[in-house]
Design a protein around this motif. Sequence first.
Motif, PDB file in Angstrom:
ATOM      1  N   TYR A   1      41.252  60.882  78.609  1.00 32.38           N
ATOM      2  CA  TYR A   1      40.863  62.227  79.023  1.00 32.38           C
ATOM      3  C   TYR A   1      39.391  62.265  79.436  1.00 32.38           C
ATOM      4  CZ  TYR A   1      39.907  67.237  78.407  1.00 32.38           C
ATOM      5  OH  TYR A   1      39.527  68.543  78.585  1.00 32.38           O
TER       6      TYR A   1
ATOM      7  N   GLU B   1      42.574  55.059  89.233  1.00 39.50           N
ATOM      8  CA  GLU B   1      42.847  56.430  89.689  1.00 39.50           C
ATOM      9  C   GLU B   1      43.531  56.465  91.050  1.00 39.50           C
ATOM     10  OE1 GLU B   1      40.014  59.385  87.468  1.00 39.50           O
ATOM     11  OE2 GLU B   1      38.795  58.142  88.795  1.00 39.50           O
TER      12      GLU B   1
ATOM     13  N   TYR C   1      46.477  72.749  81.334  1.00 40.89           N
ATOM     14  CA  TYR C   1      46.717  71.323  81.541  1.00 40.89           C
ATOM     15  C   TYR C   1      47.884  71.108  82.510  1.00 40.89           C
ATOM     16  CZ  TYR C   1      48.107  66.562  80.160  1.00 40.89           C
ATOM     17  OH  TYR C   1      48.451  65.243  80.145  1.00 40.89           O
TER      18      TYR C   1
ATOM     19  N   ASP D   1      49.973  67.669  84.438  1.00 40.61           N
ATOM     20  CA  ASP D   1      50.059  66.213  84.580  1.00 40.61           C
ATOM     21  C   ASP D   1      51.446  65.851  85.109  1.00 40.61           C
ATOM     22  OD1 ASP D   1      48.766  63.525  83.833  1.00 40.61           O
ATOM     23  OD2 ASP D   1      50.752  63.355  82.923  1.00 40.61           O
TER      24      ASP D   1
ATOM     25  N   GLN E   1      53.704  62.132  86.411  1.00 41.91           N
ATOM     26  CA  GLN E   1      53.693  60.690  86.656  1.00 41.91           C
ATOM     27  C   GLN E   1      55.109  60.212  86.950  1.00 41.91           C
ATOM     28  OE1 GLN E   1      52.863  58.665  82.755  1.00 41.91           O
ATOM     29  NE2 GLN E   1      52.238  60.763  82.261  1.00 41.91           N
TER      30      GLN E   1
ATOM     31  N   PRO F   1      50.567  57.499  87.906  1.00 36.38           N
ATOM     32  CA  PRO F   1      50.266  58.935  87.892  1.00 36.38           C
ATOM     33  C   PRO F   1      50.376  59.562  89.278  1.00 36.38           C
ATOM     34  CG  PRO F   1      48.233  57.651  87.781  1.00 36.38           C
ATOM     35  CD  PRO F   1      49.375  56.661  87.744  1.00 36.38           C
TER      36      PRO F   1
ATOM     37  N   SER G   1      49.070  69.898  91.356  1.00 38.14           N
ATOM     38  CA  SER G   1      48.448  71.171  90.990  1.00 38.14           C
ATOM     39  C   SER G   1      49.579  72.153  90.721  1.00 38.14           C
ATOM     40  CB  SER G   1      47.567  71.680  92.127  1.00 38.14           C
ATOM     41  OG  SER G   1      46.987  72.916  91.777  1.00 38.14           O
TER      42      SER G   1
ATOM     43  N   GLU H   1      54.416  67.841  83.327  1.00 36.17           N
ATOM     44  CA  GLU H   1      53.981  68.683  82.204  1.00 36.17           C
ATOM     45  C   GLU H   1      52.980  69.713  82.706  1.00 36.17           C
ATOM     46  OE1 GLU H   1      52.496  66.564  78.813  1.00 36.17           O
ATOM     47  OE2 GLU H   1      52.497  68.373  77.557  1.00 36.17           O
TER      48      GLU H   1
END
Lengths: 467, 467
Positions: A99, A285, B99, B101, B103, B111, B115, B246
Amino acid sequence: MLHSFRALALGAGLLTAGLHAQPFDDATLNHSDRLRDHALQSDIAWQVVESLTTEVGPRLAGTEGDARAVAWAKARFEAMGFDAVRLEPVTVPHWERGYADAQVTLPFPQPLVISALGNSVPTPEGGIEARIVRFDTLADLEAADPAQVKGKLAFIDHKMERFKDGRGYGPVVKARGRGAVAAAQKGAVGLLLRSVSTSSHRFAHTGVMRYVDGVAKIPAAAISPPDADQLTRMLARQDDIQVKLELASMDKGQTTSYNVIGEIRGRSQPEEIVVIGAHLDSWDEGTGALDDGAGVGIVTAAAQHILDLEQRPARTVRVVLYAAEEIGLIGAKAYRDHHQADLDNHYIAAEADFGAGPIYRLDSRVNEAARPAIEAMVAQMAPLGVTLGHNHSWGGPDVSVLPPLGVPVAGLNMDGTDYFDYHHTPDDTLDKIDPEAIRQSAAVYTLFAWLMANADSTLRPIPPTTN
Amino acid sequence: MLHSFRALALGAGLLTAGLHAQPFDDATLNHSDRLRDHALQSDIAWQVVESLTTEVGPRLAGTEGDARAVAWAKARFEAMGFDAVRLEPVTVPHWERGYADAQVTLPFPQPLVISALGNSVPTPEGGIEARIVRFDTLADLEAADPAQVKGKLAFIDHKMERFKDGRGYGPVVKARGRGAVAAAQKGAVGLLLRSVSTSSHRFAHTGVMRYVDGVAKIPAAAISPPDADQLTRMLARQDDIQVKLELASMDKGQTTSYNVIGEIRGRSQPEEIVVIGAHLDSWDEGTGALDDGAGVGIVTAAAQHILDLEQRPARTVRVVLYAAEEIGLIGAKAYRDHHQADLDNHYIAAEADFGAGPIYRLDSRVNEAARPAIEAMVAQMAPLGVTLGHNHSWGGPDVSVLPPLGVPVAGLNMDGTDYFDYHHTPDDTLDKIDPEAIRQSAAVYTLFAWLMANADSTLRPIPPTTN
């Protein structure tokens, strides 16, 4: 057609002062033409990087992605028809970013786009919050009164300049490597680094940083160029700009990765080796398309092109996909150490680690007496737009460990005008690769490998560096 | 100099079929020239957006940033010399993304850059993991066999085309608004939307989505264009691509924001109103520079330019900074409802909500008999590069609620070639604004406000829409 240009030239040489023996025989040159034509029809380099970035994606050293990259490369090499495929183990650090978050808390609360620098320690849980103090450069931080820095987040706002050859990188990247140490020596609690970037898109550019013994390890993060400008605008309004930084990066100790090696054995001097390399690892990334999936594609395609036409070079062509370049040339150093007894047999080494190309110039570091061989090679590349450069090449990051041990190197310079727009960001993805550029680059590497593996020229001893 | 061109033209009009009374008197036109010159020397628009994006930054409706934006606008307007500054309360939903996320978990773990779409429900804690099923367009999803969709994440991969006028947006943005409902109707557990974007940078573009009663509310997120391409490449290899999503987005209920209004009172017809507007809210990931800090800068500067030269227009010029545009034109609808009794006095309305410009064409929606007034206005803008457009303008998002109630509108069309590269991303930051473009746009709005507030022409009744 059967008339030998080489024989003619040799004859003429008897009459012409300064003319050397031709470094390539006709068969070599004729096959070089065929290889160039073949390479210009080939999509292999693009296909390789498409496969790597899609099926593996990010592959930071030590991670599960890295292990999958090694397996991918081994399988790919085994399917290609190499004479030998080997994995050479490399002990690598395993760092993960976890994080990461930063925000201006006062007086203009808003989030910042950041990326933990590779190797950074985490912040304490819950983060650190402090005033920022801005410096134009690392040197300005190093010259600062510690009273101005103590207890603050040091913010280095050094802008990188854009050049075709990427020479704007060196002066700025020092602050990434050494900035946290310099900041800690002045009492800072953390480092915020303007991304080493030529872009104004809102990506933070990661990259490795280092600590030194005896200096406090403080957390270090890059902020995107627009965020750096934003902080600077805030500081123009008032001194007291407060930032909260939270990093949950993890040092997961050491693990084993691998240099992946594929060889085309030479037909007459198999013990002599021409190395073409790229690094297999990437930052976490992006998907490592330009850095360095493109290089993997280029050198793999070069070997494939040679294999396709079923003519053996005199020397061995060795493709090396280095482990763990990003976190400190670790695979390259392991290669050097592992092959120490054999380095005298390394005829020349080059690597592709500056995006997808195109290649515009070839530099070398060979004995001055061997420059005609380099010139003759570049003449073969001239239809591809390559010109002859200087003779004090460093070879590139991974290959740079070899000249100190006497190994000749070449630098096949790619147009890197846009390279640092994407370098070490989430935006380093396949769509940034120009299929025509990578095709040209793969063609150039094909000729490099073929011609160097057949050159009749002694490249050693190499000259000392002149710059 | 004292000779009146208008009088001449009126005289000539007696002899010339189809020639109308001149809509502007000499004093108005002379002052228009002065205003144009003044505006072309002015940096006010850029300064306003610099101030807003730096000191406030992101300002999603209902958030603390939104409240700071209202306070910023009120203070700015009060310092400008307006005759009246008002806040009109608007009830707005308060949604926060929290939050987010995603992937790929199988078979190529990596990943994704996403948005959450505005208004999306969260996933259950720990996220949802499911196979993806891809559609080229919303229509393809709507036509799909539910058996193909049930239990999966629906992935709509509709690519947006780039046009100067942004007309590629409409066909694609439908999938953002209605995609989650269409997916849920087929039994999907979530929606992944290719960002409504003309860029290939790795930003996900957020934007509002909607649910309807009686259809399951499933979580919805945009993925960046490179990630959409990545998923498509994976699906070309095998069907079973598993993604984990998520979202911890939060519906925080309703709160109060404000339309911020500043007025220059008309000297002779103060009850008649020329509205120039922009929206004050922004999405939360960028600093809302192009969307719509630029518009705020442009219309604020237009009023400031008029105030600077100390000559009153005949009608009232009203600057409206609308609340909560992004999440459904909420401030615009509140303005319409609040001013319902007064809308007949709205002479014409326009807004700036398409970046920083430059403006290349002016469309209108006025009575056909009043087109000479529009033509004469555009003639004053010709030195700025503005041409005359059509007469079926929709006015723009916020202003679009007014023509159904009879209010004439204009559309001052900005060059939006690059607008959807940045729209609704973290990359919508100040550096994307071209100071020359926003200066030109502010000059055009200055002339629009001045000339419309002094025009001798009846703009009503407006024609029905023709497209």
